[in-house]
Write a protein that holds these residues in place. Structure first.
Motif, mmCIF file in Angstrom:
data_model
loop_
_atom_site.group_PDB
_atom_site.id
_atom_site.type_symbol
_atom_site.label_atom_id
_atom_site.label_comp_id
_atom_site.label_asym_id
_atom_site.label_seq_id
_atom_site.Cartn_x
_atom_site.Cartn_y
_atom_site.Cartn_z
ATOM 1 N N ILE A 19 58.914 96.617 -3.158
ATOM 2 C CA ILE A 19 57.590 96.734 -3.613
ATOM 3 C C ILE A 19 56.772 97.272 -2.912
ATOM 4 N N PRO A 20 56.678 96.714 -1.565
ATOM 5 C CA PRO A 20 55.658 97.430 -0.718
ATOM 6 C C PRO A 20 55.944 98.874 -0.500
ATOM 7 N N MET A 21 57.078 99.333 -0.365
ATOM 8 C CA MET A 21 57.328 100.509 -0.095
ATOM 9 C C MET A 21 57.028 101.528 -1.495
ATOM 10 N N TYR A 22 56.995 100.878 -2.349
ATOM 11 C CA TYR A 22 56.614 101.700 -3.789
ATOM 12 C C TYR A 22 55.148 101.723 -3.877
ATOM 13 N N PHE A 23 54.441 100.822 -3.432
ATOM 14 C CA PHE A 23 53.147 101.066 -3.392
ATOM 15 C C PHE A 23 52.414 101.791 -2.311
ATOM 16 N N ASP A 26 52.821 105.182 -3.753
ATOM 17 C CA ASP A 26 51.964 105.226 -5.056
ATOM 18 C C ASP A 26 50.708 105.498 -4.529
ATOM 19 N N GLY A 27 50.276 104.891 -3.418
ATOM 20 C CA GLY A 27 48.855 105.285 -2.986
ATOM 21 C C GLY A 27 48.809 106.407 -2.216
ATOM 22 N N SER A 28 49.824 106.744 -1.762
ATOM 23 C CA SER A 28 49.816 108.135 -1.383
ATOM 24 C C SER A 28 49.483 109.568 -2.066
ATOM 25 N N LEU A 29 49.769 109.123 -3.401
ATOM 26 C CA LEU A 29 49.521 109.980 -4.471
ATOM 27 C C LEU A 29 48.455 110.097 -5.181
ATOM 28 N N MET A 30 47.552 108.965 -4.478
ATOM 29 C CA MET A 30 46.270 108.610 -5.380
ATOM 30 C C MET A 30 45.019 109.609 -4.866
ATOM 31 N N GLY A 31 44.095 109.824 -5.514
ATOM 32 C CA GLY A 31 42.750 110.491 -5.005
ATOM 33 C C GLY A 31 41.985 109.564 -4.094
ATOM 34 N N PHE A 49 39.744 90.718 -5.396
ATOM 35 C CA PHE A 49 40.862 91.079 -4.758
ATOM 36 C C PHE A 49 41.285 92.709 -4.841
ATOM 37 N N ALA A 50 42.116 93.228 -3.793
ATOM 38 C CA ALA A 50 42.692 94.499 -3.966
ATOM 39 C C ALA A 50 43.396 94.553 -5.104
ATOM 40 N N SER A 51 43.617 95.563 -5.903
ATOM 41 C CA SER A 51 44.706 96.064 -6.813
ATOM 42 C C SER A 51 44.977 97.167 -6.946
ATOM 43 N N PHE A 52 46.220 97.421 -7.678
ATOM 44 C CA PHE A 52 46.906 98.556 -7.756
ATOM 45 C C PHE A 52 47.472 98.819 -9.080
ATOM 46 N N ARG A 53 47.825 100.157 -9.553
ATOM 47 C CA ARG A 53 48.371 100.488 -10.507
ATOM 48 C C ARG A 53 50.096 100.868 -10.379
ATOM 49 N N LEU A 54 50.546 100.901 -11.350
ATOM 50 C CA LEU A 54 51.923 100.946 -11.057
ATOM 51 C C LEU A 54 52.149 102.509 -10.887
ATOM 52 N N LEU A 55 51.417 103.543 -11.538
ATOM 53 C CA LEU A 55 51.264 104.812 -11.422
ATOM 54 C C LEU A 55 49.928 105.314 -11.287
ATOM 55 N N PRO A 56 49.623 106.356 -10.424
ATOM 56 C CA PRO A 56 48.196 106.856 -9.968
ATOM 57 C C PRO A 56 47.663 107.423 -11.511
ATOM 58 N N MET A 57 46.349 107.303 -11.595
ATOM 59 C CA MET A 57 45.921 108.093 -12.821
ATOM 60 C C MET A 57 45.893 109.367 -12.916
#
Length: 279
Positions: A19-23, A26-31, A49-57
């Motif tokens: 999961i950490p590797m996935y995020f 995921d974060g590297s592909l976000m704006g 708290f910090a949050s995250f999406r499963l896929l970048p918008m």
């Protein structure tokens, strides 16, 4: 049926570990705006708290372009990491392999006591020897140079301990047959010991790469000039505004470790198993 449940359990555990590797990817592909929005509660001490999406918008490679094309300091640190890691591993091959062979196969007075001292030194964390190392390197005028990181690591005791186990398991009958055929100590070491102990040597190099590629404490203590810092010190100096680049830098830093791990995974397992065997 038990094997099916065991397989499912292992798959679930593997997914949790990944999961950490996935995020990270995921974060590297976000704006920049999206990353800032998700991490602001942590990076700027805001409520929530910090949050995250499963896929970048809005997936983008902008952070990759900024890091790989517009950040020369990243490549300087990347090269520093490559230089430090390769020189340390090369030094450990030159010093560690003969030392491990000597402990395992040569008849040396007090060898067992000396090897126990090696094991004790291996168990001592860096914080215990940090001051003595610092004073020694300062007297040698090696502080703030890559030699301050390379020299202490070259004489690390762990690769000797690991390779010792493999050399010790070589049957004595093989070595005795070589002696009967007229082979000398150097010939036996070079043509029999090194090939038969290659699994231990490779496993020590794989473990060493994973350790020295991610060095943090030693560079922080011994290196003041940031131009000498390895890549592992690049990420802690990135703020919220460069969080997207931090994700990308983490991905790029992770790639060599993954390549080395998959290439030497089998030897790594053998090395871990050997290091767990009591003498």
């Amino acid at each position: 049926m038990k094997k099916v449940w065991l397989w499912l359990l292992l798959c679930v555990l593997a997914a949790v570990v990944c999961i950490p590797m996935y995020f990270l990817i995921d974060g590297s592909l976000m704006g920049k705006g999206e990353v800032t929005e998700y991490l602001a509660p942590v990076m700027q001490n805001k409520n929530g708290f910090a949050s995250f999406r499963l896929l970048p918008m809005y997936p983008t490679l902008r952070s990759y372009v900024e890091l790989l094309l517009d950040s020369p300091e990243f490549f300087v640190m990347f090269w520093n990491s490559v230089k430090l890691t390769l020189l340390i591993l090369a030094g450990q091959l030159v010093t560690g392999v003969p030392a491990a062979w000597g402990f395992a196969r040569l008849r040396i007075p007090g060898k067992r006591m000396l090897f126990q001292l090696y094991v004790i030194l291996m168990l001592m964390p860096f914080q215990v020897t940090m001051l003595s190392n610092y004073l020694t390197l300062d007297r040698l005028r090696l502080l703030d140079t890559h030699a301050a990181i390379i020299l202490p690591a070259v004489f690390s005791t762990f690769p000797v301990f690991l390779m010792y186990r493999f050399f010790e398991n070589i049957p004595e009958s093989i070595l005795e047959s070589a002696r009967v055929d007229g082979a000398g100590s150097w010939t036996i070491f070079r043509k029999i010991g090194v090939p038969l102990g290659s699994s231990g040597i490779v496993s020590a190099m794989v473990l060493g790469f994973l350790e020295y590629w991610n060095l943090i404490e030693q560079p922080l203590v011994f290196l003041k000039d940031k131009s000498l810092w390895p890549l592992s010190l690049y990420l802690p100096n990135i703020g919220l505004e460069e969080a997207g680049m931090a994700f990308v830098a983490s991905v790029v830093t992770l790639i060599p470790s993954l390549l080395v791990f998959f290439a030497g995974g089998e030897y790594l397992e053998q090395g871990i198993a050997a290091s767990a065997v009591k003498e």
